[in-house]
Design a protein around this motif. Structure first.
Motif, PDB file in Angstrom:
ATOM      1  N   LEU A   8       0.853  -1.189   0.000  1.00  0.00           N
ATOM      2  CA  LEU A   8       0.000   0.000   0.000  1.00  0.00           C
ATOM      3  C   LEU A   8       0.879   1.225   0.000  1.00  0.00           C
ATOM      4  O   LEU A   8       1.794   1.338   0.795  1.00  0.00           O
ATOM      5  CB  LEU A   8      -0.890   0.013   1.256  1.00  0.00           C
ATOM      6  CG  LEU A   8      -1.819   1.225   1.406  1.00  0.00           C
ATOM      7  CD1 LEU A   8      -2.832   1.249   0.271  1.00  0.00           C
ATOM      8  CD2 LEU A   8      -2.524   1.187   2.751  1.00  0.00           C
ATOM      9  N   VAL A   9       0.669   2.132  -0.942  1.00  0.00           N
ATOM     10  CA  VAL A   9       1.375   3.399  -0.966  1.00  0.00           C
ATOM     11  C   VAL A   9       0.357   4.509  -0.867  1.00  0.00           C
ATOM     12  O   VAL A   9      -0.797   4.359  -1.261  1.00  0.00           O
ATOM     13  CB  VAL A   9       2.225   3.560  -2.239  1.00  0.00           C
ATOM     14  CG1 VAL A   9       3.392   2.614  -2.216  1.00  0.00           C
ATOM     15  CG2 VAL A   9       1.400   3.344  -3.464  1.00  0.00           C
ATOM     16  N   VAL A  10       0.758   5.640  -0.319  1.00  0.00           N
ATOM     17  CA  VAL A  10      -0.178   6.711  -0.025  1.00  0.00           C
ATOM     18  C   VAL A  10       0.026   7.850  -1.004  1.00  0.00           C
ATOM     19  O   VAL A  10       1.142   8.316  -1.212  1.00  0.00           O
ATOM     20  CB  VAL A  10       0.036   7.229   1.418  1.00  0.00           C
ATOM     21  CG1 VAL A  10      -0.928   8.357   1.720  1.00  0.00           C
ATOM     22  CG2 VAL A  10      -0.170   6.089   2.403  1.00  0.00           C
ATOM     23  N   GLY A  11      -1.019   8.301  -1.649  1.00  0.00           N
ATOM     24  CA  GLY A  11      -0.935   9.450  -2.533  1.00  0.00           C
ATOM     25  C   GLY A  11      -0.643  10.704  -1.749  1.00  0.00           C
ATOM     26  O   GLY A  11      -1.006  10.831  -0.590  1.00  0.00           O
ATOM     27  N   PRO A 258      -0.553   1.094  -7.109  1.00  0.00           N
ATOM     28  CA  PRO A 258      -1.845   1.645  -6.675  1.00  0.00           C
ATOM     29  C   PRO A 258      -2.021   3.115  -7.026  1.00  0.00           C
ATOM     30  O   PRO A 258      -3.133   3.569  -7.290  1.00  0.00           O
ATOM     31  CB  PRO A 258      -1.822   1.430  -5.159  1.00  0.00           C
ATOM     32  CG  PRO A 258      -0.889   0.283  -4.958  1.00  0.00           C
ATOM     33  CD  PRO A 258       0.160   0.438  -6.010  1.00  0.00           C
ATOM     34  N   ASN A 259      -0.941   3.882  -6.996  1.00  0.00           N
ATOM     35  CA  ASN A 259      -0.941   5.269  -7.453  1.00  0.00           C
ATOM     36  C   ASN A 259       0.285   5.470  -8.325  1.00  0.00           C
ATOM     37  O   ASN A 259       1.232   4.678  -8.295  1.00  0.00           O
ATOM     38  CB  ASN A 259      -0.906   6.247  -6.271  1.00  0.00           C
ATOM     39  CG  ASN A 259      -2.150   6.155  -5.411  1.00  0.00           C
ATOM     40  OD1 ASN A 259      -3.266   6.269  -5.894  1.00  0.00           O
ATOM     41  ND2 ASN A 259      -1.952   5.931  -4.114  1.00  0.00           N
ATOM     42  N   PHE A 260       0.298   6.543  -9.087  1.00  0.00           N
ATOM     43  CA  PHE A 260       1.407   6.798 -10.001  1.00  0.00           C
ATOM     44  C   PHE A 260       2.673   7.104  -9.199  1.00  0.00           C
ATOM     45  O   PHE A 260       2.632   7.800  -8.185  1.00  0.00           O
ATOM     46  CB  PHE A 260       1.076   7.980 -10.916  1.00  0.00           C
ATOM     47  CG  PHE A 260       1.927   8.047 -12.157  1.00  0.00           C
ATOM     48  CD1 PHE A 260       1.447   7.556 -13.357  1.00  0.00           C
ATOM     49  CD2 PHE A 260       3.196   8.595 -12.133  1.00  0.00           C
ATOM     50  CE1 PHE A 260       2.220   7.614 -14.506  1.00  0.00           C
ATOM     51  CE2 PHE A 260       3.987   8.657 -13.275  1.00  0.00           C
ATOM     52  CZ  PHE A 260       3.489   8.169 -14.468  1.00  0.00           C
ATOM     53  N   ARG A 339      -9.320  -1.243  -6.725  1.00  0.00           N
ATOM     54  CA  ARG A 339      -8.357  -0.798  -5.716  1.00  0.00           C
ATOM     55  C   ARG A 339      -8.718  -1.365  -4.348  1.00  0.00           C
ATOM     56  O   ARG A 339      -9.778  -1.975  -4.175  1.00  0.00           O
ATOM     57  CB  ARG A 339      -8.327   0.727  -5.637  1.00  0.00           C
ATOM     58  CG  ARG A 339      -7.876   1.447  -6.898  1.00  0.00           C
ATOM     59  CD  ARG A 339      -7.687   2.924  -6.587  1.00  0.00           C
ATOM     60  NE  ARG A 339      -7.294   3.716  -7.745  1.00  0.00           N
ATOM     61  CZ  ARG A 339      -8.113   4.441  -8.487  1.00  0.00           C
ATOM     62  NH1 ARG A 339      -9.425   4.451  -8.208  1.00  0.00           N
ATOM     63  NH2 ARG A 339      -7.675   5.150  -9.500  1.00  0.00           N
ATOM     64  N   ASP A 340      -7.827  -1.137  -3.356  1.00  0.00           N
ATOM     65  CA  ASP A 340      -8.053  -1.699  -2.033  1.00  0.00           C
ATOM     66  C   ASP A 340      -9.263  -1.075  -1.339  1.00  0.00           C
ATOM     67  O   ASP A 340      -9.823  -1.656  -0.400  1.00  0.00           O
ATOM     68  CB  ASP A 340      -6.804  -1.567  -1.165  1.00  0.00           C
ATOM     69  CG  ASP A 340      -6.348  -0.132  -1.010  1.00  0.00           C
ATOM     70  OD1 ASP A 340      -6.953   0.761  -1.619  1.00  0.00           O
ATOM     71  OD2 ASP A 340      -5.373   0.095  -0.275  1.00  0.00           O
ATOM     72  N   ASP A 341      -9.695   0.120  -1.772  1.00  0.00           N
ATOM     73  CA  ASP A 341     -10.877   0.737  -1.155  1.00  0.00           C
ATOM     74  C   ASP A 341     -12.154   0.474  -1.947  1.00  0.00           C
ATOM     75  O   ASP A 341     -13.207   1.038  -1.655  1.00  0.00           O
ATOM     76  CB  ASP A 341     -10.662   2.244  -0.987  1.00  0.00           C
ATOM     77  CG  ASP A 341     -10.498   2.965  -2.325  1.00  0.00           C
ATOM     78  OD1 ASP A 341     -10.538   2.300  -3.386  1.00  0.00           O
ATOM     79  OD2 ASP A 341     -10.318   4.198  -2.308  1.00  0.00           O
ATOM     80  N   GLY A 342     -12.060  -0.379  -2.972  1.00  0.00           N
ATOM     81  CA  GLY A 342     -13.236  -0.726  -3.757  1.00  0.00           C
ATOM     82  C   GLY A 342     -13.444   0.129  -4.990  1.00  0.00           C
ATOM     83  O   GLY A 342     -14.268  -0.221  -5.837  1.00  0.00           O
ATOM     84  N   SER A 343     -12.732   1.242  -5.116  1.00  0.00           N
ATOM     85  CA  SER A 343     -12.863   2.071  -6.313  1.00  0.00           C
ATOM     86  C   SER A 343     -12.185   1.372  -7.492  1.00  0.00           C
ATOM     87  O   SER A 343     -11.394   0.450  -7.325  1.00  0.00           O
ATOM     88  CB  SER A 343     -12.261   3.453  -6.080  1.00  0.00           C
ATOM     89  OG  SER A 343     -10.870   3.350  -5.776  1.00  0.00           O
ATOM     90  N   ILE A 344     -12.505   1.827  -8.686  1.00  0.00           N
ATOM     91  CA  ILE A 344     -12.046   1.174  -9.903  1.00  0.00           C
ATOM     92  C   ILE A 344     -11.097   2.103 -10.656  1.00  0.00           C
ATOM     93  O   ILE A 344     -11.373   3.296 -10.823  1.00  0.00           O
ATOM     94  CB  ILE A 344     -13.228   0.809 -10.814  1.00  0.00           C
ATOM     95  CG1 ILE A 344     -14.196  -0.122 -10.079  1.00  0.00           C
ATOM     96  CG2 ILE A 344     -12.724   0.158 -12.109  1.00  0.00           C
ATOM     97  CD1 ILE A 344     -13.604  -1.447  -9.663  1.00  0.00           C
ATOM     98  N   THR A 345      -9.991   1.556 -11.097  1.00  0.00           N
ATOM     99  CA  THR A 345      -9.114   2.261 -12.019  1.00  0.00           C
ATOM    100  C   THR A 345      -9.130   1.516 -13.347  1.00  0.00           C
ATOM    101  O   THR A 345      -9.289   0.289 -13.373  1.00  0.00           O
ATOM    102  CB  THR A 345      -7.681   2.356 -11.473  1.00  0.00           C
ATOM    103  OG1 THR A 345      -6.863   3.102 -12.399  1.00  0.00           O
ATOM    104  CG2 THR A 345      -7.057   0.993 -11.267  1.00  0.00           C
ATOM    105  N   THR A 346      -9.005   2.244 -14.437  1.00  0.00           N
ATOM    106  CA  THR A 346      -9.161   1.631 -15.753  1.00  0.00           C
ATOM    107  C   THR A 346      -7.859   1.676 -16.544  1.00  0.00           C
ATOM    108  O   THR A 346      -6.935   2.434 -16.238  1.00  0.00           O
ATOM    109  CB  THR A 346     -10.251   2.355 -16.564  1.00  0.00           C
ATOM    110  OG1 THR A 346      -9.781   3.673 -16.906  1.00  0.00           O
ATOM    111  CG2 THR A 346     -11.552   2.453 -15.776  1.00  0.00           C
TER     112      THR A 346
END
Length: 896
Positions: A8-11, A258-260, A339-346
């Motif tokens: 897990l990385v934090v934006g 998980p994030n750029f 994603r780990d919080d349930g949101s979707i990335t495409t």
């Protein structure tokens, strides 16, 4: 993407949530020239709706060249193993394209401060465009970059936006849109054929089969780890392309995080790089951050990706004077990912993020063009200055014990533009350190004529030192931080959360050690001799006709290849297990023997042709009589060999890269045919007895056992005991020692029952120690280091080695107790403080527990044999010191 150690990385930025929800428009930076088609006009779909096949991308690139010829050129760098072209786009302002040769000539001047004055360098920096090389998707199953490359190319070729025009005037963009075409095609064809857009983590499309794994090259190499070995043709072609353009900026585009991610990087940073390196990371990072903040996109810096191992593309290019960076995008390779919080990335998100980062990087380069060019010059000028105060002045390689491997390493250096000389006459040093005991005191040493000398007082000093130095230095603050984690982790219970260590990759790779060369580093400077321009050895002479035998020493890789080639043609060979005497000279243990009496008449012609072609000196013997001593070519110590018929374990349970390193070694270096078979199929093989060599690469021993099943285990045991040789390493040793398999008596080093944890507190450790904390005698995981091992030079596995010490590589947390019933051919017997040659280890743990353990064991099982290596003897193709033991096992091991 490099496999992450952190889940897990934090934006670090979120400014406009509404903006982030809007569909990204790739065509908002116009106006665009109508004659230049957008990517979807050729592909037939919008970005992210499908994975583009390589031929379709190439068609689009050809279309760009045809419709935007004033801004775009194309050049071919090479071909992949599967014969796909590796092509790069050269994109810039028409005025720059008209003088590309002049631009490259100016950059060549900047690259040699010995010939170029500071004033001349400043003049070049004031008027020359900078060069930026963008490489996309070296991991073929990280395809967001592959798709983004087409969008970036269109923007640069078609847009008349003022910012884009300024980029074109200030920068020559060299765009390599696919750094792994073969891997990409495996992945893309599979994914397009099965995808339904499911975001569930267990959906079929979310997990590639073992045989696909598009991350890797054709031979299943990670080409973002291959810059040291330069083993893959794709890597060599792309290296040559990058070096031709001498970039000031290099970006390697990956996914998926998980994030750029973009630099600045995490510790550890290679200490051979100057402070200006990290200064530019900050500059580019802030430029990217500003671009992402405009969209409210998440990103992170520093947290995961380090800058220590010189074999990465970003780090290798930085050692060439560029600002080399890795960008990791979120989004893809799946069409939709949860994603780990349930949101979707495409997938489209990932493409958009790489597109924006690419253009932001070019804008930062355009704004800093002159200072970036000046720093490119200063990078090498400061290297020359540093050479005067560094203890390590030069490296000397004596090729006598393995001339082919020595020449091979020299070839790796030459491809990097590193200057090498060869001594015409002996050279004396007052302060030399042998690599095999590099931490010992300096000794006086005279190097013979023919030795290679790498004087580090040269413009390419930084990359030369990084590849050759006996031990890469880690930042003290980084080491102290990791030690503190280690002490805290050792006090926590077995089920407690542990702190992740900050190592991203291996910490040791010195080429003289990895190739088992007779090499030294010296504290005195100077060189002399003739400049080496290629790594070719003088051709070996064809032997005259022998009456009694042909012999050739097992002192170079070509010897095993010659033996296998002769056996493949039906000729019978033998090997001397002790030194033999004949014809007035002594031939070392491991010498191969081919006797005309036991072969057809064709032996004379074939050995005379094959020996020189493989760089092997073959000597003819006219008599079998040993004129001194008691061992000649007819003695019992000269053992008959059986031609290997090789089966290799493949599929689930086996590491793809370990399998790939072996595949490449057998197919490309030894030219040895083999049959890959999944472990789960072995129990059903009716013809297993037709093979006499089984090699099981590294992997998960427990999974291997499950894949074999009971029938496979029974068949494997019967096969070995009837004369086959099982060769395994790493997890294959765990399989052999499994209680159900019982083909080895090795065991992992582990604390005895009831052993206590270390209760000594230091620093800010937990006040109380858990009752289930790891015992003091349990090895802690190490990221990859080099150790000094002792060879049993009386055992057949070590035939061909002329020294009883050798460097071996170990990573992980498994050491082996010596075999109880077999021979421990390679062990760790030196004092604890002499075992570590290079790399990071844990205090009062690693070396102490390694002492007395074994690295290679041989056990007889019935009339067969089991040969086990603790770690992969072919690691990443730059580890070749133990390879002769592997070929000995293949050639000498089978009794059927």
């Amino acid at each position: 993407m490099r496999p992450s150690l952190v889940a897990l990385v934090v934006g670090v930025s979120l400014s406009s949530p509404l903006a982030a929800q809007e569909p990204f428009d790739f065509y908002a930076r116009g106006p665009y020239r109508p004659t230049v088609p957008r990517p979807e006009a050729i592909t037939g779909y919008a970005a992210g709706d499908q994975h583009t096949m390589y031929a379709v991308m190439q068609h689009y690139l050809d279309t760009l060249v045809a419709t935007a010829s004033d801004r775009v050129r194309i050049e071919t760098w090479g071909r992949t193993t599967e014969y796909r072209p590796i092509r790069a786009l050269i994109i810039s302002d028409p005025a720059n394209l008209a003088k590309l040769d002049q631009i490259r000539a100016g950059l060549a001047e900047l690259a040699d401060p010995r010939k170029t004055s500071a004033a001349r360098a400043a003049a070049i920096a004031a008027q020359s465009p900078a060069v930026a090389v963008f490489q996309y998707s070296v991991h073929g199953n990280e395809p967001a970059g592959f798709e983004a490359a087409m969008q970036v190319a269109y923007q640069l070729a078609a847009s008349d936006e003022p910012q884009t025009l300024e980029i074109l005037k200030s920068v020559v963009v060299v765009l390599n849109p696919s750094a792994n075409p073969d891997g990409h095609e495996r992945f893309a064809a599979w994914y397009n054929s099965v995808a339904v857009g499911a975001d569930h983590p267990w959906a079929f499309e979310q997990n590639e089969p073992w045989s696909i794994t598009g991350r890797y090259s054709h031979y299943r190499f990670d080409m973002n780890r291959d810059l040291l070995a330069q083993s893959q043709p794709e890597v060599r072609a792309m290296m040559d392309g990058v070096l031709r353009w001498r970039p000031q900026v290099f970006v390697d585009h990956h996914s998926t995080t998980p994030n750029f991610f973009f630099p600045p990087v995490a510790q550890a940073v290679n200490m051979n790089l100057p402070a200006q390196t990290t200064k530019w990371f900050e500059t580019y990072g802030r430029g990217n951050a500003a671009a992402f903040d405009r969209y409210g996109w998440q990103y992170f810096v520093r947290g995961v990706f380090d800058f220590f191992y010189v074999g990465y593309w970003d780090e290798w290019s930085t050692f060439q004077g560029a600002t080399g960076m890795t960008y990791e995008t979120d989004g893809g390779p799946e069409f939709r990912k949860r994603r780990d919080d349930g949101s979707i990335t495409t997938f489209r998100d990932g493409i958009a993020h790489h597109f924006v980062a690419s253009l932001a990087t070019l804008e930062t380069t355009a704004k800093n063009r002159q200072s970036r060019l000046q720093d490119y010059y200063d990078f090498r000028r400061s290297a020359l200055t540093d050479a005067a105060t560094d203890r390590l002045k030069r490296v000397v390689i004596v090729p006598g014990n393995d001339p082919q491997s020595a020449a091979h390493v020299v070839g790796l250096l030459l491809r990097n533009g590193i200057e090498v000389t060869r001594l015409r006459q002996p050279l004396a040093s007052r302060a030399a350190h042998p690599y095999i005991s590099a931490r010992s005191a300096a000794v006086a040493q005279t190097f013979p004529a023919g030795s290679y000398v790498i004087d580090l007082n040269q413009p390419q000093r930084r990359i030369a030192k990084a590849m050759l130095e006996p031990e890469a230095e880690l930042q003290r603050t980084f080491v102290e931080r990791e030690y503190a984690k280690f002490h805290r982790n050792r006090r926590r219970g077995e089920e407690a959360d542990k702190e992740d260590y900050g190592f991203y990759d291996i910490t040791a790779w010195s080429l003289p050690l990895s190739f088992n060369l007779d090499a030294y580093w010296t504290e005195d400077a100077g060189g002399g001799g003739e400049a080496v321009t290629d790594s070719l050895l003088p051709p070996a002479a064809a032997p005259t006709r022998a009456a009694s035998a042909y012999v050739f020493a097992n002192d170079r890789p070509g010897a095993a290849r010659l033996a296998i080639a002769l056996e493949a043609e039906g000729f019978r060979l033998a090997v001397a297990t002790r030194p033999i005497q004949a014809g007035g000279r002594t031939y070392p243990r491991g010498t191969f023997v081919a006797r005309p009496q036991r072969n057809t008449a064709g032996l004379h012609e074939r050995i005379a042709a094959l020996g020189p072609s493989l760089g092997v000196t073959v000597l003819p013997l006219q008599t079998a009589f040993p004129d001194s001593g008691d061992i000649g070519i007819g003695s019992g110590e000269v053992l008959a060999l059986r031609a290997p018929r090789i089966v290799v374990a493949a599929g689930d349970g086996i590491s793809e890269t370990s399998y790939g390193w072996l595949w490449s070694f057998l197919a490309r270096e030894l030219k040895a045919p083999f049959t890959p078979v999944p472990l789960r199929a072995m129990g059903r093989m009716d013809d297993l007895q037709t093979f006499n060599v089984l090699i099981i690469p590294d992997g998960n021993g427990g999974r291997m056992r499950r894949e074999l099943g009971d029938d496979g285990v029974a068949k494997l045991k019967a096969w070995v005991r009837s004369g086959g040789v099982l060769i395994g390493y790493g997890g294959a040793g765990d399989l052999a020692a499994n209680k159900d398999v019982e083909l080895s008596t090795i065991a992992s080093v582990a604390p005895d029952s009831g052993a206590k944890a270390d209760s000594t507190a230091a620093g800010n450790e937990p006040a109380l120690i858990s009752k289930t904390a790891p015992a003091r005698d349990r090895p802690e995981w190490i990221p990859g280091a080099i150790f000094r091992a002792t060879l049993d030079t009386t055992h057949w596995l070590t035939l061909g080695y002329d020294r009883n010490r050798m460097a071996v590589f170990i990573d992980g947390d498994t050491f082996w107790r010596p075999s109880k019933s077999g021979a421990n051919a390679v062990t760790f017997t030196d004092p604890v403080d002499s075992l570590v040659l290079s790399g990071f280890t844990w205090p009062d743990n690693t070396a102490r527990l390694l002492k007395g353990s074994t690295w290679a064991a041989v056990e007889n099982q019935g009339s067969g044999r089991v040969v086990l290596f603790l770690s992969d003897p072919l690691f990443r193709a730059f580890w070749r010191g133990p390879a002769r033991m592997l070929t000995n096992a293949i050639l000498i091991g089978p009794n059927r």
